[in-house]
Scaffold this motif. Structure first.
Motif, mmCIF file in Angstrom:
data_model
loop_
_atom_site.group_PDB
_atom_site.id
_atom_site.type_symbol
_atom_site.label_atom_id
_atom_site.label_comp_id
_atom_site.label_asym_id
_atom_site.label_seq_id
_atom_site.Cartn_x
_atom_site.Cartn_y
_atom_site.Cartn_z
ATOM 1 N N GLN A 249 0.966 -1.259 -0.040
ATOM 2 C CA GLN A 249 0.100 -0.007 0.087
ATOM 3 C C GLN A 249 0.888 1.150 0.066
ATOM 4 O O GLN A 249 0.587 1.965 -0.626
ATOM 5 C CB GLN A 249 -0.850 -0.048 1.281
ATOM 6 C CG GLN A 249 -2.098 1.113 1.099
ATOM 7 C CD GLN A 249 -3.217 0.832 2.182
ATOM 8 O OE1 GLN A 249 -3.747 1.930 2.486
ATOM 9 N NE2 GLN A 249 -3.617 -0.391 2.298
ATOM 10 N N CYS A 250 1.924 1.155 0.647
ATOM 11 C CA CYS A 250 2.630 2.587 0.843
ATOM 12 C C CYS A 250 3.954 2.545 -0.225
ATOM 13 O O CYS A 250 4.380 3.883 -0.378
ATOM 14 C CB CYS A 250 3.313 2.485 2.276
ATOM 15 S SG CYS A 250 4.596 1.183 2.599
ATOM 16 N N GLY A 251 4.137 1.679 -1.015
ATOM 17 C CA GLY A 251 5.151 1.944 -1.943
ATOM 18 C C GLY A 251 4.863 2.455 -3.208
ATOM 19 O O GLY A 251 3.649 2.873 -3.320
ATOM 20 N N LEU A 252 5.763 2.472 -4.329
ATOM 21 C CA LEU A 252 5.368 2.954 -5.652
ATOM 22 C C LEU A 252 4.970 4.377 -5.525
ATOM 23 O O LEU A 252 3.832 4.820 -6.389
ATOM 24 C CB LEU A 252 4.345 1.997 -6.350
ATOM 25 C CG LEU A 252 5.113 0.673 -6.563
ATOM 26 C CD1 LEU A 252 4.089 -0.103 -7.258
ATOM 27 C CD2 LEU A 252 6.392 0.798 -7.468
ATOM 28 N N GLY A 253 5.574 5.062 -4.913
ATOM 29 C CA GLY A 253 5.394 6.531 -4.831
ATOM 30 C C GLY A 253 4.486 7.051 -3.915
ATOM 31 O O GLY A 253 4.427 8.444 -3.726
ATOM 32 N N ARG A 254 3.628 6.398 -3.365
ATOM 33 C CA ARG A 254 2.665 6.619 -2.368
ATOM 34 C C ARG A 254 3.015 7.599 -1.281
ATOM 35 O O ARG A 254 2.408 8.616 -0.932
ATOM 36 C CB ARG A 254 1.713 5.587 -1.922
ATOM 37 C CG ARG A 254 0.919 5.612 -0.941
ATOM 38 C CD ARG A 254 -0.498 6.815 -1.314
ATOM 39 N NE ARG A 254 -1.257 6.524 -2.366
ATOM 40 C CZ ARG A 254 -1.958 7.156 -3.103
ATOM 41 N NH1 ARG A 254 -2.211 8.497 -2.596
ATOM 42 N NH2 ARG A 254 -2.687 6.812 -4.062
ATOM 43 N N ILE A 255 4.213 7.331 -0.884
ATOM 44 C CA ILE A 255 4.716 8.182 0.564
ATOM 45 C C ILE A 255 5.894 9.089 -0.101
ATOM 46 O O ILE A 255 6.576 9.404 0.835
ATOM 47 C CB ILE A 255 5.077 7.492 1.919
ATOM 48 C CG1 ILE A 255 6.265 6.596 1.480
ATOM 49 C CG2 ILE A 255 3.801 6.351 2.176
ATOM 50 C CD1 ILE A 255 6.545 6.047 2.915
ATOM 51 N N GLY A 256 5.997 9.383 -1.230
ATOM 52 C CA GLY A 256 7.086 10.430 -1.794
ATOM 53 C C GLY A 256 8.117 9.833 -2.103
ATOM 54 O O GLY A 256 9.149 10.794 -2.519
ATOM 55 N N HIS A 257 8.391 8.487 -2.311
ATOM 56 C CA HIS A 257 9.585 7.942 -2.878
ATOM 57 C C HIS A 257 9.053 6.885 -3.728
ATOM 58 O O HIS A 257 7.830 6.305 -3.487
ATOM 59 C CB HIS A 257 10.608 7.513 -1.744
ATOM 60 C CG HIS A 257 11.291 8.715 -1.086
ATOM 61 N ND1 HIS A 257 12.487 9.047 -1.398
ATOM 62 C CD2 HIS A 257 10.897 9.592 -0.040
ATOM 63 C CE1 HIS A 257 12.919 10.274 -0.436
ATOM 64 N NE2 HIS A 257 11.695 10.276 0.233
ATOM 65 N N LEU A 258 10.032 6.430 -4.871
ATOM 66 C CA LEU A 258 9.359 5.278 -5.490
ATOM 67 C C LEU A 258 9.336 4.252 -4.602
ATOM 68 O O LEU A 258 7.942 3.685 -4.765
ATOM 69 C CB LEU A 258 10.623 4.789 -6.600
ATOM 70 C CG LEU A 258 10.006 3.924 -7.323
ATOM 71 C CD1 LEU A 258 8.944 4.317 -8.210
ATOM 72 C CD2 LEU A 258 11.252 3.327 -8.158
ATOM 73 N N PHE A 259 10.049 4.032 -3.758
ATOM 74 C CA PHE A 259 9.824 2.661 -2.497
ATOM 75 C C PHE A 259 9.674 3.435 -1.108
ATOM 76 O O PHE A 259 10.478 4.385 -0.673
ATOM 77 C CB PHE A 259 10.841 1.581 -2.700
ATOM 78 C CG PHE A 259 11.117 0.949 -4.266
ATOM 79 C CD1 PHE A 259 9.811 0.417 -4.558
ATOM 80 C CD2 PHE A 259 12.173 1.145 -4.935
ATOM 81 C CE1 PHE A 259 10.159 -0.026 -5.998
ATOM 82 C CE2 PHE A 259 12.269 0.479 -6.070
ATOM 83 C CZ PHE A 259 11.136 -0.188 -6.611
#
Ligand code: PLP
Length: 425
Positions: A249-259
């Motif tokens: 859920q939090c990966g792939l850009g969601r929290i401001g970094h790609l991972f």
């Protein structure tokens, strides 16, 4: 997303109803669903039939601003032109062929992910749960092959969510997900989240790995502290355990970094991805270091559809656009803007307990009445959801415009003000 946002509360433009669908309204679809589906999703008021950018339309022709994005799947909005074009192109070339053959688009997507992160190898499945199953299975095999047959235990955390298959629901730290599915799988222990000492104390002779979400998603949008994740890394190094990050859920850009691990500066040994990975098509992935990957051998794991040509092509278009458009960093700025605007608009409500925000993963915990706020938002044309009881969860597309944010904040603010917590009034 550029261009002016339509005010969804006064929108008069009705999205075209797909001509290939039977002509039913929302109620009609609810009845039809009730008559044939297993009842695990409960009753749904809204039947969505079309989407474009941040907007979706239901079967009644009502327009919504989508601040849930299919629970962080449609992370560049609905029907993004680049992804849609690639799906069209790939669908006319090759949709599926099984992993008995090399799938070039799968290799291309894999390379893209590996070239931008810590991992050396990738396995593709069809969902987040399958990605976590692969992580659990490879952790067991790695431990058997490298550390002996008994080290199969995985330390997990209270409040976590890892999926609905038997292994992943056992790993999940929420009792409601497990009720009446017993007997559960052996070998999972749960300790409080963000409690390094509890994790340290639970490591025993049988421990083989630690599985953690860098930000609890279903558990109420609760970020880990940097110290916690760094401490888990140290613990794993000291005791020769595998550290697994569930970034579904939090990966792939969601929290401001790609991972997500890049936000914390702490590298895992295994990372799982899902949700937006397939650009809207079903896909999950388990990525790991070389020394871990070698625990799988031909025939030890697999998936008929995992990483099929169509999903891989869509995923490749999505991840390429994410990187080339610098969307993770832009999402971080948009998240800061959203929270600042929200505090201006709603700061006076005594019903707000806590606002938690990392990038564009936003949880607004209320003291009470979150489900009513959700319905009010929906009626006013804003889609969000409620998680962990009283937390309003916002997961807008990473490329949402400032105008879209302004409108969402206004709708949300009005809905919260209209629903003061009883004890706060
Ligand atoms: N892990 C996390 C952190 C999730 O949020 C989810 C889904 O919400 C999953 C795993 C399971 O993913 P899926 O529903 O694709 O199986």
């Amino acid at each position: 997303m550029s261009g002016k946002e339509t005010d969804v509360r006064t929108a008069t433009v009705v999205g075209a109803y797909p001509p290939w669908l039977p002509k039913l309204d929302n109620d009609g679809w609810a009845l039809r669903s009730e008559s044939c589906q297993t009842p695990n999703y409960g009753v749904r008021r809204v039947a969505l039939v079309r989407g474009e950018g941040t907007r979706v339309w239901d079967a009644d022709g009502k327009e919504y601003l989508d601040f849930l994005a299919g629970i962080s799947v449609n992370n560049l909005g609905h029907c993004h032109p680049r992804i849609t074009e690639v799906i069209r192109r790939q669908a006319s070339a090759l949709v599926h062929c099984t992993n008995l053959y090399t799938i070039p688009m799968q290799i291309e997507l894999g390379r893209l992910l590996l070239d931008h992160g810590f991992a050396d190898r990738v396995f593709f499945g069809n969902s987040g749960a399958e990605a976590n199953e692969a992580a659990i299975k490879i952790a067991r095999r790695w431990n058997r092959e490298n550390r002996g047959p008994d080290r199969h235990e995985i330390i997990c955390f209270e409040g976590s969510f890892h999926g609905r298959t038997m292994a992943t629901l056992t790993a999940t730290g929420q009792p409601k997900v497990k009720t009446n599915f017993e007997p559960l799988l052996e070998g999972f222990v749960h300790v409080p989240y963000n409690d390094l000492e509890a994790a340290r104390a639970s490591v025993g002779e049988r421990t083989g790995a630690i599985l953690v979400e860098p930000v609890l998603g279903e558990g109420g949008v609760r970020p880990a502290t940097r110290e916690f994740l760094a401490g888990l890394r140290e613990l794993c190094d000291e005791r020769d355990l595998l550290l697994i990050f569930d970034e579904i859920q939090c990966g792939l850009g969601r929290i401001g970094h790609l991972f997500a691990y890049q936000h914390y500066g702490v590298e895992p040994d295994i990372m799982t991805l899902g949700k937006s990975l397939g650009g809207g098509l079903p896909m999950g992935a388990m990525l790991c270091r070389e020394r871990v990957a070698m625990a799988f051998s031909p025939g030890s794991h697999g998936s008929t559809m995992g990483g099929n040509p169509l999903a891989s092509a869509a995923g490749h278009a999505y991840v390429s656009e994410l990187i080339q458009g610098n969307w993770p960093a832009r999402a971080r700025e948009t998240g800061e803007y959203l929270v600042a605007r929200f505090k201006e608009a709603v700061g006076t409500s005594a019903n707000i307990k806590e606002i938690r925000c990392v990038g564009l993963m936003i949880g607004i915990e209320l003291y009470a009445r979150a489900p009513e706020v959700l319905v009010a938002c929906e009626e006013a044309g804003l889609l969000i959801n409620v998680t962990d009881g009283q937390t309003l969860r916002l997961l807008p597309p990473l490329n949402v415009s400032r105008e879209g944010v302004d409108l969402a904040v206004q709708i949300l603010g009005e809905a919260i003000h209209a629903h003061p917590a009883e004890e706060a009034t």
